[in-house]
Design a protein around this motif. Structure first.
Motif, PDB file in Angstrom:
ATOM      1  N   SER A 190      11.046   0.187  -1.784  1.00 27.23           N
ATOM      2  CA  SER A 190       9.732  -0.439  -1.710  1.00 27.23           C
ATOM      3  C   SER A 190       8.886  -0.211  -2.958  1.00 27.23           C
ATOM      4  O   SER A 190       9.163   0.663  -3.777  1.00 27.23           O
ATOM      5  CB  SER A 190       8.979   0.099  -0.496  1.00 27.23           C
ATOM      6  N   VAL A 191       7.834  -1.028  -3.033  1.00 34.26           N
ATOM      7  CA  VAL A 191       6.717  -0.824  -3.967  1.00 34.26           C
ATOM      8  C   VAL A 191       5.535  -0.397  -3.104  1.00 34.26           C
ATOM      9  O   VAL A 191       5.212  -1.077  -2.117  1.00 34.26           O
ATOM     10  CB  VAL A 191       6.384  -2.104  -4.757  1.00 34.26           C
ATOM     11  N   VAL A 192       4.889   0.706  -3.452  1.00 31.73           N
ATOM     12  CA  VAL A 192       3.905   1.341  -2.581  1.00 31.73           C
ATOM     13  C   VAL A 192       2.604   1.598  -3.329  1.00 31.73           C
ATOM     14  O   VAL A 192       2.607   1.858  -4.539  1.00 31.73           O
ATOM     15  CB  VAL A 192       4.460   2.679  -2.039  1.00 31.73           C
ATOM     16  N   THR A 193       1.501   1.558  -2.603  1.00 35.99           N
ATOM     17  CA  THR A 193       0.223   2.052  -3.112  1.00 35.99           C
ATOM     18  C   THR A 193      -0.457   2.855  -2.016  1.00 35.99           C
ATOM     19  O   THR A 193      -0.007   2.865  -0.869  1.00 35.99           O
ATOM     20  CB  THR A 193      -0.684   0.911  -3.607  1.00 35.99           C
ATOM     21  N   ILE A 194      -1.557   3.513  -2.368  1.00 34.91           N
ATOM     22  CA  ILE A 194      -2.246   4.406  -1.442  1.00 34.91           C
ATOM     23  C   ILE A 194      -3.751   4.257  -1.610  1.00 34.91           C
ATOM     24  O   ILE A 194      -4.241   4.040  -2.730  1.00 34.91           O
ATOM     25  CB  ILE A 194      -1.829   5.879  -1.685  1.00 34.91           C
ATOM     26  N   GLY A 195      -4.494   4.355  -0.521  1.00 36.92           N
ATOM     27  CA  GLY A 195      -5.951   4.300  -0.616  1.00 36.92           C
ATOM     28  C   GLY A 195      -6.591   4.229   0.762  1.00 36.92           C
ATOM     29  O   GLY A 195      -5.924   3.990   1.765  1.00 36.92           O
ATOM     30  N   ASN A 196      -7.918   4.429   0.791  1.00 39.62           N
ATOM     31  CA  ASN A 196      -8.660   4.238   2.039  1.00 39.62           C
ATOM     32  C   ASN A 196      -8.891   2.754   2.319  1.00 39.62           C
ATOM     33  O   ASN A 196      -8.978   2.337   3.473  1.00 39.62           O
ATOM     34  CB  ASN A 196      -9.997   4.977   1.967  1.00 39.62           C
ATOM     35  N   PHE A 197      -9.050   1.966   1.255  1.00 37.32           N
ATOM     36  CA  PHE A 197      -9.204   0.512   1.365  1.00 37.32           C
ATOM     37  C   PHE A 197     -10.362   0.105   2.268  1.00 37.32           C
ATOM     38  O   PHE A 197     -10.280  -0.895   2.993  1.00 37.32           O
ATOM     39  CB  PHE A 197      -7.904  -0.151   1.857  1.00 37.32           C
ATOM     40  N   ASP A 198     -11.464   0.853   2.234  1.00 33.00           N
ATOM     41  CA  ASP A 198     -12.611   0.501   3.061  1.00 33.00           C
ATOM     42  C   ASP A 198     -13.226  -0.794   2.558  1.00 33.00           C
ATOM     43  O   ASP A 198     -13.651  -0.887   1.409  1.00 33.00           O
ATOM     44  CB  ASP A 198     -13.641   1.631   3.050  1.00 33.00           C
ATOM     45  N   GLY A 199     -13.268  -1.790   3.411  1.00 32.78           N
ATOM     46  CA  GLY A 199     -13.796  -3.096   3.034  1.00 32.78           C
ATOM     47  C   GLY A 199     -12.748  -4.031   2.488  1.00 32.78           C
ATOM     48  O   GLY A 199     -12.928  -5.246   2.496  1.00 32.78           O
ATOM     49  N   VAL A 200     -11.644  -3.502   1.966  1.00 37.31           N
ATOM     50  CA  VAL A 200     -10.609  -4.298   1.297  1.00 37.31           C
ATOM     51  C   VAL A 200     -11.292  -5.295   0.354  1.00 37.31           C
ATOM     52  O   VAL A 200     -11.174  -6.514   0.500  1.00 37.31           O
ATOM     53  CB  VAL A 200      -9.664  -5.001   2.294  1.00 37.31           C
ATOM     54  N   HIS A 201     -12.030  -4.750  -0.618  1.00 42.53           N
ATOM     55  CA  HIS A 201     -12.786  -5.579  -1.561  1.00 42.53           C
ATOM     56  C   HIS A 201     -11.863  -6.180  -2.626  1.00 42.53           C
ATOM     57  O   HIS A 201     -10.637  -5.987  -2.594  1.00 42.53           O
ATOM     58  CB  HIS A 201     -13.928  -4.770  -2.191  1.00 42.53           C
ATOM     59  N   ARG A 202     -12.456  -6.883  -3.570  1.00 41.68           N
ATOM     60  CA  ARG A 202     -11.657  -7.627  -4.552  1.00 41.68           C
ATOM     61  C   ARG A 202     -10.849  -6.704  -5.463  1.00 41.68           C
ATOM     62  O   ARG A 202      -9.767  -7.077  -5.918  1.00 41.68           O
ATOM     63  CB  ARG A 202     -12.579  -8.529  -5.370  1.00 41.68           C
ATOM     64  N   GLY A 203     -11.351  -5.498  -5.705  1.00 42.12           N
ATOM     65  CA  GLY A 203     -10.565  -4.536  -6.470  1.00 42.12           C
ATOM     66  C   GLY A 203      -9.331  -4.112  -5.697  1.00 42.12           C
ATOM     67  O   GLY A 203      -8.216  -4.062  -6.245  1.00 42.12           O
ATOM     68  N   HIS A 204      -9.515  -3.812  -4.403  1.00 45.58           N
ATOM     69  CA  HIS A 204      -8.365  -3.483  -3.550  1.00 45.58           C
ATOM     70  C   HIS A 204      -7.382  -4.654  -3.523  1.00 45.58           C
ATOM     71  O   HIS A 204      -6.162  -4.457  -3.625  1.00 45.58           O
ATOM     72  CB  HIS A 204      -8.817  -3.217  -2.116  1.00 45.58           C
ATOM     73  N   ALA A 205      -7.921  -5.868  -3.351  1.00 49.33           N
ATOM     74  CA  ALA A 205      -7.060  -7.049  -3.240  1.00 49.33           C
ATOM     75  C   ALA A 205      -6.240  -7.242  -4.503  1.00 49.33           C
ATOM     76  O   ALA A 205      -5.068  -7.647  -4.444  1.00 49.33           O
ATOM     77  CB  ALA A 205      -7.905  -8.290  -2.957  1.00 49.33           C
ATOM     78  N   ALA A 206      -6.817  -6.933  -5.682  1.00 49.24           N
ATOM     79  CA  ALA A 206      -6.080  -7.064  -6.935  1.00 49.24           C
ATOM     80  C   ALA A 206      -4.937  -6.056  -7.005  1.00 49.24           C
ATOM     81  O   ALA A 206      -3.821  -6.382  -7.422  1.00 49.24           O
ATOM     82  CB  ALA A 206      -7.029  -6.882  -8.114  1.00 49.24           C
TER      83      ALA A 206
END
Length: 312
Positions: free
Chosen positions: A17-33
């Motif tokens: 897999s390709v993986v990332t990690i985060g809280n992703f609160d809001g899943v804003h445009r930075g998260h989406a990128a």
């Protein structure tokens, strides 16, 4: 999208897999990128894409007095994560025990043993493991040791805007009542979800019956006091234009902060006990105290007319 609520739920054959990690609160445009990069890399390499997130937010467990108001509840966060095209999300229950895991243990048990990561995508400010001891250099060192590549993404901001896309920036916009700015950072309208409860029933007496949303158990950060245009969506998908009021009703010397939505052009609507979504579109004005009922009702008429112009 596969969802696992514990590390032990991940199938032994998952990956590579390709993986990332985060809280992703809001899943804003930075998260989406970032998530778009994960999905794109996975597809290009013939791998699966995955994200690791936590519930509750780590600060709610470790330092509740410093925990931010969350932009999204878990259900909304997962819906938004699914929209990015991810193949899987691992929701790790955040506990004091997990907080004591060393950076190496976290990477080895989660990224290597469970998700079989070939690539890990992170930002420059990535922190993980006990006391956030793991940083980018740690991740790169562990990648070299365990055989996965670390892809580092630069901080992201809006086009023509030097500010960073961040959950903190969204919270600041909402605290100022700037729901348009919040939506620009999020890439979608800010939403509050809650159950309709009984209020003072004053709106009905004034000719503007409102749905009073429970703010104590709401998912999503309630914006600053004021009047807004928005959309109220019912569980059956019915989407209704609404004039939204947030505040203590100062004209009536109220002390309890309330979130109320008047559904425009609806007659005999009964929403009590129903869970609804409220999406904020535009800020109309701050909360005001009026000298009597008549000027209040006149302003409410203007507010509803303005909402109708914006929404319909």
């Amino acid at each position: 999208m596969q969802r696992w609520d514990d590390l032990s739920d991940v199938e032994p054959g998952f990956g590579p897999s390709v993986v990332t990690i985060g809280n992703f609160d809001g899943v804003h445009r930075g998260h989406a990128a970032v998530l778009g990069e994960v999905v794109g890399l996975a597809r290009a390499l013939g791998l699966v894409s995955a994200a690791v997130t936590f519930d509750p937010h780590p600060l709610q467990v470790l330092h509740p007095e410093r925990a931010p108001g969350l932009l999204t509840g878990l259900t909304r966060r997962l819906d938004l994560l699914q929209e990015t095209g991810l193949d899987a999300v691992l929701v790790m229950p955040f506990t004091h025990e997990l907080a004591r895991w060393s950076p190496q243990r976290f990477v080895e048990e989660v990224f290597v043993d469970a998700l079989h990561a070939v690539v890990v995508v992170v930002g420059h400010d990535v922190r993980f493991g006990e006391a956030n001891a793991g940083d980018l250099a740690t991740m790169q060192e562990l990648g070299a040791r365990f055989g996965f590549e670390v892809v580092v993404l630069a901080d992201l901001g809006g086009q023509g805007d030097s500010s960073r896309w961040s959950s903190t920036a969204v919270r600041e916009a909402l605290a100022a009542g700037d729901v348009e700015r919040a939506a620009a950072i999020l890439g979608h309208r800010h939403r509050v979800s809650s159950t309709v409860v009984h209020g003072d029933h004053r709106g009905r007496e004034l000719g503007y019956p409102t749905a009073n949303l429970d703010t104590v158990h709401a998912d999503g950060l309630v914006p600053a006091d004021g009047v807004y245009a928005g959309w109220l969506t019912r569980r059956d998908g019915d989407r209704l234009p609404a004039a939204v009021s947030i505040g203590t009703n100062p004209t009536f010397d109220g002390v309890r902060r309330q979130l109320e939505a008047f559904c425009i052009d609806q007659q005999g609507l009964d929403l009590y006990g129903e869970r609804v979504d409220l999406d904020f579109v535009a800020h109309l004005r701050p909360t005001q105290r009026f000298e009597g009922i008549e000027p209040l009702v006149q302003q409410m008429e203007r507010d509803v007319a303005r909402c109708r112009e914006i929404l319909l």
